[in-house]
Scaffold this motif. Structure first.
Motif, PDB file in Angstrom:
ATOM      1  N   SER A 110      -8.135  10.679   6.141  1.00  0.00           N
ATOM      2  CA  SER A 110      -7.083  10.417   4.684  1.00  0.00           C
ATOM      3  C   SER A 110      -7.904   9.587   3.748  1.00  0.00           C
ATOM      4  O   SER A 110      -7.204   8.466   4.141  1.00  0.00           O
ATOM      5  N   TYR A 140       0.880  -1.653  -0.226  1.00  0.00           N
ATOM      6  CA  TYR A 140       0.043  -0.352  -0.311  1.00  0.00           C
ATOM      7  C   TYR A 140       1.152   1.636  -0.115  1.00  0.00           C
ATOM      8  O   TYR A 140       1.155   2.181  -0.632  1.00  0.00           O
ATOM      9  N   ARG A 186      -0.644  15.607   3.149  1.00  0.00           N
ATOM     10  CA  ARG A 186      -1.149  15.508   4.101  1.00  0.00           C
ATOM     11  C   ARG A 186      -0.921  16.695   4.982  1.00  0.00           C
ATOM     12  O   ARG A 186      -0.924  16.482   6.092  1.00  0.00           O
ATOM     13  N   ASP A 237     -14.385   0.448  14.032  1.00  0.00           N
ATOM     14  CA  ASP A 237     -14.944   0.991  12.467  1.00  0.00           C
ATOM     15  C   ASP A 237     -15.864   2.000  12.849  1.00  0.00           C
ATOM     16  O   ASP A 237     -16.167   2.164  14.309  1.00  0.00           O
ATOM     17  N   SER A 238     -15.386   3.158  11.743  1.00  0.00           N
ATOM     18  CA  SER A 238     -15.745   4.001  11.944  1.00  0.00           C
ATOM     19  C   SER A 238     -17.232   4.550  11.739  1.00  0.00           C
ATOM     20  O   SER A 238     -17.340   5.878  12.507  1.00  0.00           O
ATOM     21  N   GLU A 239     -17.836   3.858  11.496  1.00  0.00           N
ATOM     22  CA  GLU A 239     -19.081   3.468  11.487  1.00  0.00           C
ATOM     23  C   GLU A 239     -19.578   2.884  13.467  1.00  0.00           C
ATOM     24  O   GLU A 239     -21.003   3.227  12.950  1.00  0.00           O
ATOM     25  N   ALA A 287      -9.815   5.392   9.345  1.00  0.00           N
ATOM     26  CA  ALA A 287      -9.584   4.601   8.981  1.00  0.00           C
ATOM     27  C   ALA A 287      -7.984   4.734   7.538  1.00  0.00           C
ATOM     28  O   ALA A 287      -7.425   5.373   7.163  1.00  0.00           O
ATOM     29  N   ASP A 301      -8.817   1.074  12.325  1.00  0.00           N
ATOM     30  CA  ASP A 301      -8.960   0.976  11.260  1.00  0.00           C
ATOM     31  C   ASP A 301      -9.836  -0.362  10.793  1.00  0.00           C
ATOM     32  O   ASP A 301      -9.703  -1.201  12.374  1.00  0.00           O
TER      33      ASP A 301
HETATM   34  C1  SAM Z   1      -7.124   4.443   1.055  1.00  0.00           C
HETATM   35  S1  SAM Z   1      -6.853   4.022   2.558  1.00  0.00           S
HETATM   36  C2  SAM Z   1      -6.058   5.440   3.804  1.00  0.00           C
HETATM   37  C3  SAM Z   1      -4.963   4.741   4.740  1.00  0.00           C
HETATM   38  C4  SAM Z   1      -4.575   6.125   5.236  1.00  0.00           C
HETATM   39  N1  SAM Z   1      -5.566   7.143   6.081  1.00  0.00           N
HETATM   40  C5  SAM Z   1      -4.334   6.925   4.331  1.00  0.00           C
HETATM   41  O1  SAM Z   1      -3.954   8.261   3.981  1.00  0.00           O
HETATM   42  O2  SAM Z   1      -3.349   6.580   3.368  1.00  0.00           O
HETATM   43  C6  SAM Z   1      -8.575   3.255   3.205  1.00  0.00           C
HETATM   44  C7  SAM Z   1      -9.081   3.004   4.522  1.00  0.00           C
HETATM   45  O3  SAM Z   1      -9.440   3.416   5.474  1.00  0.00           O
HETATM   46  C8  SAM Z   1      -9.896   1.934   6.225  1.00  0.00           C
HETATM   47  N2  SAM Z   1     -11.336   1.903   6.375  1.00  0.00           N
HETATM   48  C9  SAM Z   1     -12.601   1.597   5.266  1.00  0.00           C
HETATM   49  N3  SAM Z   1     -13.837   1.657   5.614  1.00  0.00           N
HETATM   50  C10 SAM Z   1     -13.705   1.917   7.101  1.00  0.00           C
HETATM   51  C11 SAM Z   1     -14.519   1.856   8.026  1.00  0.00           C
HETATM   52  N4  SAM Z   1     -15.383   2.229   8.156  1.00  0.00           N
HETATM   53  N5  SAM Z   1     -14.239   1.664   9.670  1.00  0.00           N
HETATM   54  C12 SAM Z   1     -12.148   1.931   9.678  1.00  0.00           C
HETATM   55  N6  SAM Z   1     -11.713   1.990   8.639  1.00  0.00           N
HETATM   56  C13 SAM Z   1     -12.002   2.163   7.094  1.00  0.00           C
HETATM   57  C14 SAM Z   1      -9.083   0.342   4.914  1.00  0.00           C
HETATM   58  O4  SAM Z   1      -9.422  -0.343   6.023  1.00  0.00           O
HETATM   59  C15 SAM Z   1      -8.500   1.077   4.292  1.00  0.00           C
HETATM   60  O5  SAM Z   1      -7.025   0.951   5.240  1.00  0.00           O
END
Ligand code: SAM
Length: 242
Positions: free
Chosen positions: A132, A30, A46, A115-117, A65, A87
């Motif tokens: 982000s 990633y 950022r 979980d953010s929700e 996240a 996350d």
């Molecule tokens: C594109 S990555 C971004 C990671 C980091 N914030 C960055 O800037 O590199 C998106 C992240 O969102 C997380 N994610 C998606 N839905 C989520 C949720 N409902 N609660 C927490 N994390 C979530 C995914 O597991 C993933 O690690």
């Protein structure tokens, strides 16, 4: 709300399950892909975002996240003495924990499964909540934004950094070609997940941006909402206060 675009459309599982599965799959690659595919511009975004948060001198920051923790690590610059990253992907969190430990900042930054929700934190807990490149992946955007507001202290600041679609010639056309042809090609080769980098442009297209996004924030109760467009409209920062 256009956020139902899923990584693996052929599967029956929920968007949340698929998003966690996809990020678990690509976790090891990633960071490399992030910086490669954005040409390193994500670092500048950022930094800019965290400068905005620094103005309120937060004592505590929640980074949702958080993935591999880059935004949580950048948030050290705010001077906060407590930073929590949450996350749903254990694979991403594991890479993040290794980074944080290696940097010797594991006393300040804690990365947790969450979980953010449906956040496992009390009301009014954090001075700042950030996300982000995450809100686009939420299964239910309003409930994620509501939860962010719930755990913010009164007058606390919420910041969302998210990818958007440029609207003007020639960036619009160049971006279209890049996101539909080049990005899935490089993404597939390096991440070995053939869906992850076709999901990326599909999810950006389907996601509310600009005034539509601010309107959703206002409806949820955020105050003083505004946006800053970045790099000709490839990304945006959205800010609101509780
Ligand atoms: C594109 S990555 C971004 C990671 C980091 N914030 C960055 O800037 O590199 C998106 C992240 O969102 C997380 N994610 C998606 N839905 C989520 C949720 N409902 N609660 C927490 N994390 C979530 C995914 O597991 C993933 O690690």
């Amino acid at each position: 709300m256009g956020t139902k675009v899923k990584p693996y459309e052929e599967k029956d599982s929920s968007k949340k399950e698929q998003v966690a599965e996809m990020f678990d799959n690509i976790a090891g690659r990633y960071d490399l892909l992030n910086h490669l595919l954005s040409g390193g511009i994500d670092r500048r975004w950022r930094k800019r975002a965290i400068k905005l948060i620094s103005t309120v001198k937060p004592g505590s920051v929640l980074d949702l996240a958080t993935g591999t923790g880059d935004f949580a690590i950048e948030a050290l610059k705010t001077g906060a003495n407590k930073i929590v990253g949450a996350d749903i992907s254990n694979g991403m969190l594991e890479i993040g924990r290794q980074k944080v430990k290696k940097m010797g900042v594991d006393n300040t930054i804690e990365l947790v499964h969450g979980d953010s929700e449906n956040l496992p934190f009390d009301n009014d807990s954090f001075d700042a909540v950030t996300v982000s490149f995450g809100v686009r992946n939420f299964e239910n955007l309003p409930s994620g934004l509501e939860q962010m507001r719930r755990v913010l202290k009164p007058d606390g600041i919420a910041l969302v950094l998210e990818l958007t679609q440029p609207q003007r010639f020639p960036l619009k056309q160049l971006y279209g070609f890049y996101s539909r042809v080049i990005l899935p090609f490089i993404g597939r080769i390096i991440s070995k997940d053939k869906s992850a980098y076709t999901y990326l442009p599909r999810s950006i297209e389907a996601f509310p941006e600009g005034e539509s996004f601010l309107e959703i924030m206002r409806k949820i109760g955020y105050l003083n909402c505004y946006q800053i467009k970045l790099s000709g409209g490839i990304a945006a920062i959205y800010i609101g206060r509780k």
